[in-house]
Scaffold this motif. Structure first.
Motif, PDB file in Angstrom:
ATOM      1  N   ASN A  93       7.334  -3.792  -7.795  1.00 36.82           N
ATOM      2  CA  ASN A  93       6.322  -2.923  -8.401  1.00 36.82           C
ATOM      3  C   ASN A  93       6.291  -3.135  -9.917  1.00 36.82           C
ATOM      4  OD1 ASN A  93       4.516  -0.367  -8.112  1.00 36.82           O
ATOM      5  ND2 ASN A  93       5.955   0.177  -9.741  1.00 36.82           N
ATOM      6  N   ASP A  94       7.472  -3.228 -10.526  1.00 36.68           N
ATOM      7  CA  ASP A  94       7.548  -3.477 -11.967  1.00 36.68           C
ATOM      8  C   ASP A  94       6.931  -4.817 -12.335  1.00 36.68           C
ATOM      9  OD1 ASP A  94       8.906  -1.074 -12.160  1.00 36.68           O
ATOM     10  OD2 ASP A  94      10.896  -2.001 -12.396  1.00 36.68           O
ATOM     11  N   GLN A  95       7.196  -5.835 -11.518  1.00 38.42           N
ATOM     12  CA  GLN A  95       6.677  -7.165 -11.824  1.00 38.42           C
ATOM     13  C   GLN A  95       5.158  -7.234 -11.641  1.00 38.42           C
ATOM     14  OE1 GLN A  95       8.261  -9.530 -13.343  1.00 38.42           O
ATOM     15  NE2 GLN A  95      10.191  -8.395 -13.320  1.00 38.42           N
ATOM     16  N   LEU A  96       4.631  -6.515 -10.647  1.00 36.57           N
ATOM     17  CA  LEU A  96       3.169  -6.469 -10.503  1.00 36.57           C
ATOM     18  C   LEU A  96       2.547  -5.829 -11.735  1.00 36.57           C
ATOM     19  CD1 LEU A  96       0.630  -6.930  -8.793  1.00 36.57           C
ATOM     20  CD2 LEU A  96       1.012  -4.682  -7.759  1.00 36.57           C
ATOM     21  N   ALA A  97       3.175  -4.774 -12.240  1.00 38.89           N
ATOM     22  CA  ALA A  97       2.676  -4.154 -13.469  1.00 38.89           C
ATOM     23  C   ALA A  97       2.727  -5.136 -14.637  1.00 38.89           C
ATOM     24  CB  ALA A  97       3.495  -2.906 -13.780  1.00 38.89           C
ATOM     25  N   SER A 157       0.808  -1.222   0.000  1.00 40.81           N
ATOM     26  CA  SER A 157       0.000   0.000   0.000  1.00 40.81           C
ATOM     27  C   SER A 157       0.838   1.267   0.000  1.00 40.81           C
ATOM     28  CB  SER A 157      -0.948  -0.001   1.206  1.00 40.81           C
ATOM     29  OG  SER A 157      -0.241   0.185   2.426  1.00 40.81           O
ATOM     30  N   PHE A 158       2.134   1.175   0.356  1.00 41.35           N
ATOM     31  CA  PHE A 158       2.937   2.403   0.397  1.00 41.35           C
ATOM     32  C   PHE A 158       4.317   2.274  -0.249  1.00 41.35           C
ATOM     33  CE2 PHE A 158       4.090   0.198   4.294  1.00 41.35           C
ATOM     34  CZ  PHE A 158       5.460   0.406   4.404  1.00 41.35           C
ATOM     35  N   GLU A 159       4.806   1.041  -0.449  1.00 40.83           N
ATOM     36  CA  GLU A 159       6.104   0.866  -1.091  1.00 40.83           C
ATOM     37  C   GLU A 159       5.990   0.800  -2.615  1.00 40.83           C
ATOM     38  OE1 GLU A 159       8.998   1.038   0.110  1.00 40.83           O
ATOM     39  OE2 GLU A 159       9.092   0.318   2.175  1.00 40.83           O
ATOM     40  N   THR A 160       4.806   0.592  -3.127  1.00 44.73           N
ATOM     41  CA  THR A 160       4.589   0.440  -4.567  1.00 44.73           C
ATOM     42  C   THR A 160       3.440   1.338  -5.014  1.00 44.73           C
ATOM     43  OG1 THR A 160       2.887  -1.304  -4.497  1.00 44.73           O
ATOM     44  CG2 THR A 160       5.182  -2.008  -4.260  1.00 44.73           C
ATOM     45  N   GLY A 161       3.194   1.331  -6.303  1.00 39.71           N
ATOM     46  CA  GLY A 161       2.059   2.066  -6.862  1.00 39.71           C
ATOM     47  C   GLY A 161       0.863   1.168  -7.110  1.00 39.71           C
ATOM     48  N   ALA A 162       0.714   0.095  -6.320  1.00 36.97           N
ATOM     49  CA  ALA A 162      -0.362  -0.871  -6.558  1.00 36.97           C
ATOM     50  C   ALA A 162      -1.745  -0.221  -6.529  1.00 36.97           C
ATOM     51  CB  ALA A 162      -0.286  -2.001  -5.529  1.00 36.97           C
ATOM     52  N   LEU A 163      -1.969   0.691  -5.588  1.00 32.03           N
ATOM     53  CA  LEU A 163      -3.286   1.322  -5.478  1.00 32.03           C
ATOM     54  C   LEU A 163      -3.610   2.110  -6.745  1.00 32.03           C
ATOM     55  CD1 LEU A 163      -3.197   2.614  -1.773  1.00 32.03           C
ATOM     56  CD2 LEU A 163      -4.098   0.456  -2.638  1.00 32.03           C
ATOM     57  N   GLN A 164      -2.639   2.861  -7.232  1.00 32.67           N
ATOM     58  CA  GLN A 164      -2.857   3.635  -8.450  1.00 32.67           C
ATOM     59  C   GLN A 164      -2.930   2.725  -9.676  1.00 32.67           C
ATOM     60  OE1 GLN A 164      -0.350   4.249  -6.190  1.00 32.67           O
ATOM     61  NE2 GLN A 164      -1.461   5.897  -5.134  1.00 32.67           N
ATOM     62  N   MET A 165      -2.125   1.664  -9.662  1.00 34.60           N
ATOM     63  CA  MET A 165      -2.058   0.753 -10.795  1.00 34.60           C
ATOM     64  C   MET A 165      -3.404   0.119 -11.110  1.00 34.60           C
ATOM     65  SD  MET A 165       0.615  -2.444 -11.157  1.00 34.60           S
ATOM     66  CE  MET A 165       1.952  -1.477 -10.435  1.00 34.60           C
ATOM     67  N   PRO A 175      -1.934  -7.505 -16.607  1.00 34.37           N
ATOM     68  CA  PRO A 175      -2.835  -7.955 -17.680  1.00 34.37           C
ATOM     69  C   PRO A 175      -3.276  -9.402 -17.516  1.00 34.37           C
ATOM     70  CG  PRO A 175      -0.962  -6.752 -18.593  1.00 34.37           C
ATOM     71  CD  PRO A 175      -0.647  -6.998 -17.142  1.00 34.37           C
ATOM     72  N   ASP A 176      -2.369 -10.278 -17.068  1.00 34.27           N
ATOM     73  CA  ASP A 176      -2.723 -11.681 -16.867  1.00 34.27           C
ATOM     74  C   ASP A 176      -3.718 -11.826 -15.727  1.00 34.27           C
ATOM     75  OD1 ASP A 176      -0.784 -11.969 -18.774  1.00 34.27           O
ATOM     76  OD2 ASP A 176       0.417 -13.433 -17.680  1.00 34.27           O
ATOM     77  N   ILE A 177      -3.515 -11.066 -14.649  1.00 40.67           N
ATOM     78  CA  ILE A 177      -4.409 -11.138 -13.500  1.00 40.67           C
ATOM     79  C   ILE A 177      -5.822 -10.718 -13.906  1.00 40.67           C
ATOM     80  CG2 ILE A 177      -4.933 -10.096 -11.252  1.00 40.67           C
ATOM     81  CD1 ILE A 177      -1.871  -9.876 -10.838  1.00 40.67           C
ATOM     82  N   LEU A 178      -5.931  -9.597 -14.591  1.00 36.74           N
ATOM     83  CA  LEU A 178      -7.238  -9.096 -14.993  1.00 36.74           C
ATOM     84  C   LEU A 178      -7.919 -10.060 -15.972  1.00 36.74           C
ATOM     85  CD1 LEU A 178      -6.444  -5.294 -15.461  1.00 36.74           C
ATOM     86  CD2 LEU A 178      -7.512  -6.414 -13.495  1.00 36.74           C
ATOM     87  N   ALA A 179      -7.135 -10.637 -16.878  1.00 33.61           N
ATOM     88  CA  ALA A 179      -7.710 -11.585 -17.851  1.00 33.61           C
ATOM     89  C   ALA A 179      -8.251 -12.822 -17.134  1.00 33.61           C
ATOM     90  CB  ALA A 179      -6.663 -11.970 -18.893  1.00 33.61           C
ATOM     91  N   ALA A 180      -7.494 -13.335 -16.145  1.00 31.22           N
ATOM     92  CA  ALA A 180      -7.927 -14.523 -15.420  1.00 31.22           C
ATOM     93  C   ALA A 180      -9.219 -14.259 -14.632  1.00 31.22           C
ATOM     94  CB  ALA A 180      -6.836 -14.995 -14.471  1.00 31.22           C
TER      95      ALA A 180
END
Length: 338
Positions: free
Chosen positions: A322-326, A103-111, A330-335
């Motif tokens: 963070n880069d790897q989550l990005a 929640s604070f080390e990455t841009g996951a929330l914005q992503m 696409p795979d996560i959303l597709a699944a």
């Protein structure tokens, strides 16, 4: 006169008594309606499965979720358009008790801010491997037994269901400790998780030297005892090892990443402490890569597919996760059908 007076009185008395009885009956009926809402009929009945609460779509909230370990804080970013899909994000070995580091080390929330998926970020679980332990840690005075698999696969989904989150339309991703845990949760709870991502995970924990390496790391991160988690090479330990349970991953969409430990664009050490931390991140990532290559060979031998990301440059640090989550997004959303 007396007779006339006597004969005229009962009509008034009978009328008064009848009125009194009617009022008593009305009061009793009203009391029944108040104390027994179910008798009031469909118009007053509450919906059986209505969410108990929901923040505005796309909002952020911190929940306190009951569990066998006591209340657990869970940070949530609700799906942008009110959808029922969810992505669980698991922390690393040094998980904190105040915030989930995603929640604070990455841009996951914005992503994922514009995606119709709820981000579920459990807080705590330092050195837990998100597993159900055999006993409380014997080296740091822990007062309760970790039951993280039970929490993530039973207690938390049941709680989130009250908020409109599906118990079956989920993905799970984690880094380091959370990477192997993400694969384990998906392997043993296929009805719950439709995709799993492991970033810099340790995916062959029964390999020579790995248990002792984990022992040292857990003692350093909270003085936790690996033997309290599971006895060496016991069924409970082997159940946690992705290399061992690999056959149960067949048919599961997966994203698996690790780097070779060569410093890259996110490594900018300053001072002695900075250089020490970078060297540590280099070693940890190199060990993760050895584990990941072993796991990849195992999956290939079993004829099980996965998507791999194995960059040369990258260390065991948040910028790369963070880069790897990005990359996995696409795979996560597709699944999840999004």
């Amino acid at each position: 006169m007396a007779a006339q007076g006597f004969t005229s009185c009962p009509k008034k008395v009978r009328s008064t008594r009848r009125g009194s009885r009617r009022w008593r009956r009305a009061l009793v009926a009203a009391a029944a309606v108040i104390t027994l809402p179910g008798l009031a009929g469909p118009a007053l009945a509450m919906p059986a499965h209505a969410p108990i609460h929901r923040t505005p779509q796309g909002g952020f909230e911190e929940l306190m979720v009951p569990s066998s370990m006591g209340p657990v804080k869970v940070q949530v970013q609700w799906a942008r358009h009110g959808g029922d899909a969810a992505l669980y994000l698991l922390d690393g070995l040094r998980a904190r008790d105040d915030f989930n580091a995603w929640s604070f080390e990455t841009g996951a929330l914005q992503m994922f801010a514009e995606d119709d998926v709820t981000l579920v970020m459990p807080v705590g679980g330092q050195s837990s491997f998100y597993a159900d332990w055999r006993m409380p840690s014997s080296t740091n005075g822990q007062k309760f037994t970790y039951r993280w698999e039970t929490f993530l696969s039973e207690e938390l989904p049941a709680f989130l269901e009250q908020y409109g989150v599906s118990r079956t339309r989920n993905a799970v991703a984690g880094l380091s400790m959370g990477g192997s845990a993400a694969l384990a949760l998906a392997a043993y709870h296929r009805d719950q998780f439709q995709h799993a991502s492991s970033f810099s995970g340790y995916l062959n924990i029964s390999a020579p030297g790995m248990r002792e390496a984990i022992r040292i790391a857990m003692l350093d991160a909270g003085r936790f005892n690996v033997d309290s988690m599971a006895w060496p090479w016991s069924p409970q330990w082997l159940r946690m090892d992705p290399f061992v349970f690999a056959p149960q991953l067949r048919g599961l969409p997966m994203y698996v990443s690790s780097a070779w430990g060569i410093p890259g664009p996110h490594d900018n050490p300053e001072g002695a402490v900075g250089y020490f931390n970078t060297l540590n991140a280099v070693a940890l990532e190199a060990l993760s890569m050895v584990n990941t290559l072993s796991f990849m060979t195992r999956l290939n031998d079993l004829g099980i597919g996965a998507r791999y990301s194995l960059p040369t440059r990258g260390t065991h640090s948040w910028g790369y996760w963070n880069d790897q989550l990005a990359g996995a997004r696409p795979d996560i959303l597709a699944a999840l059908g999004l």
